[in-house]
Scaffold this motif. Structure first.
Motif: not given
Length: 397
Positions: A22, A25, A29, A231, A235
């Motif tokens: 989290e 992310k 963002s 990013e 992942k």
């Protein structure tokens, strides 16, 4: 940030360690929204404040419990024994020395500023301003912490500072029916206080004056590529971000990773490479466990702690690729962040310097920035430029 108290903010790259998947992310963002903001997108879902290097943090305003004006440090929010000063007598009872004198000045001067609600800010100066010649220019200066702030003698800003007995930069506003239950936001407005003779008040909001911090199309392309890289590596962590937070042992890997990365900052070094950092972290973990083992008095306790270390190292080896991707993500987030900071630090209303060990001054930049998106707020700081100074600049003031 719409909940809790603004007592501590984390570096954006540390959020992958603090909050796992989290956190990754949220960090990505925020970076994407920052790119939009510096590209002129007025609909970007992020706001920014400039971090001023003030001290101490001052919380002040009206206590909703009795309508009285108060001042204090962050300790006004202590769950047990909150230190709330509603008179000079209270300050002298709860504090001493230079801190008490600064809080007395804060109480006497800020109560005339018509503060609505409760605000938190960084105290910049009281009676400790100087007039100095730096690199051939005459300045009025103040140094609340690491950075020396300087206004050219004769400028409008310098006249305002020279006329003031106290300077403060407000960055946080609190709302609620009682101090213990108040929630924070960074939405400080001009209407939350009024001008007062003797007080120099600034808001911490970041303003892209003259678009000096705006991305060109080429810079935006480079920045977006850096965010995409962060990013992509995130992942590939395959759950290791959450795994490192699951331990309940005395020595937790998430805490040790933050200490390990911070050691590079203290040394003034960038992380050399993913491979080198991966190898060095296992050595760091062994060293920290040895400290714990050496404190234990019984062989049984030592054996149990050694078994913990071996389990950690075994998991570290089994998830080698994922841990390497964690390190890569940390590095990639820092690269994207530093692109932002390099642009935004071009804007400063004052000249900024840092004292050297020889007694001279070097030009420096703002401490950093805070990016706020929804309930998330993170620090954007070039840690090799500024955080290292916090560890190394002599604290002689």
């Amino acid at each position: 940030m719409a909940a809790g108290k603004n007592t501590h903010l984390e570096h954006i790259e540390d959020e992958i360690i603090n909050k796992g998947t989290e956190g990754a992310k949220q960090a990505i963002s925020i970076l994407r929204e920052m790119g939009k903001m510096l590209s002129g997108d007025t609909g970007a879902g992020v706001s920014v404040t400039t971090k001023w290097d003030g001290a101490p943090a001052v919380v002040c305003g009206i206590d909703p419990a009795d309508g009285q004006f108060f001042v204090g440090t962050k300790s006004v929010f202590n769950k047990n024994d909150p230190k709330i000063c509603k008179s000079v007598e209270d300050v002298n009872k709860l504090y001493s020395g230079a801190l008490a004198q600064k809080l007395i000045a804060s109480y006497n001067l800020l109560k005339e500023c018509g503060i609505k609600g409760v605000l938190q800010g960084d105290l910049m100066f009281t009676n400790d301003k100087k007039t100095e010649t730096i690199q051939g220019e005459r300045y009025t200066t103040f140094r609340p912490n690491t950075i020396t702030y300087a206004a050219k003698v004769g400028s409008k800003m310098e006249r305002e500072i020279s006329a003031a007995q106290l300077g403060i930069v407000f960055h946080t506003k609190y709302n609620g029916d009682s101090l213990p239950t108040m929630t924070s936001s960074f939405n400080v407005k001009d209407s939350d206080f009024k001008a007062s003779n003797g007080v120099w008040i600034q808001k911490a909001e970041f303003k892209n004056i003259g678009n000096a911090a705006s991305f060109t199309s080429g810079e935006l392309q480079k920045y977006n590529a850096a965010v995409n890289k962060a990013e992509g590596s995130a992942k590939q962590t395959k759950g290791v971000l959450d795994f490192i937070q699951s331990g309940k042992r005395t020595l937790q890997i998430d805490t040790e990773f933050k200490k390990f990365f911070n050691n590079y900052v203290k040394a003034g070094q960038s992380i050399p490479s993913v491979e080198k950092a991966y190898t060095d972290f296992s050595k760091h973990l062994e060293k920290e466990y040895k400290k714990q083992i050496d404190k234990l008095k019984t062989q049984k306790s030592q054996d149990r702690k050694m078994a913990e270390l071996l389990e950690h190292l075994d998991n570290y080896q089994k998830m080698q690729n994922q841990f390497k991707m964690l390190i890569a993500t940390y590095m990639n987030l820092a690269v994207a962040k530093n692109i932002l900071v390099d642009k935004m630090k071009k804007i400063s209303r004052l000249n900024l310097f840092v004292a050297t060990s020889s007694g001279d001054y070097e030009v420096t930049t703002p401490e950093g920035f805070v990016a706020i998106s929804g309930k998330s707020a993170v620090k954007l700081i070039d840690r090799l430029e500024f955080s290292r100074l916090n560890f190394t600049v002599p604290k002689t003031w």
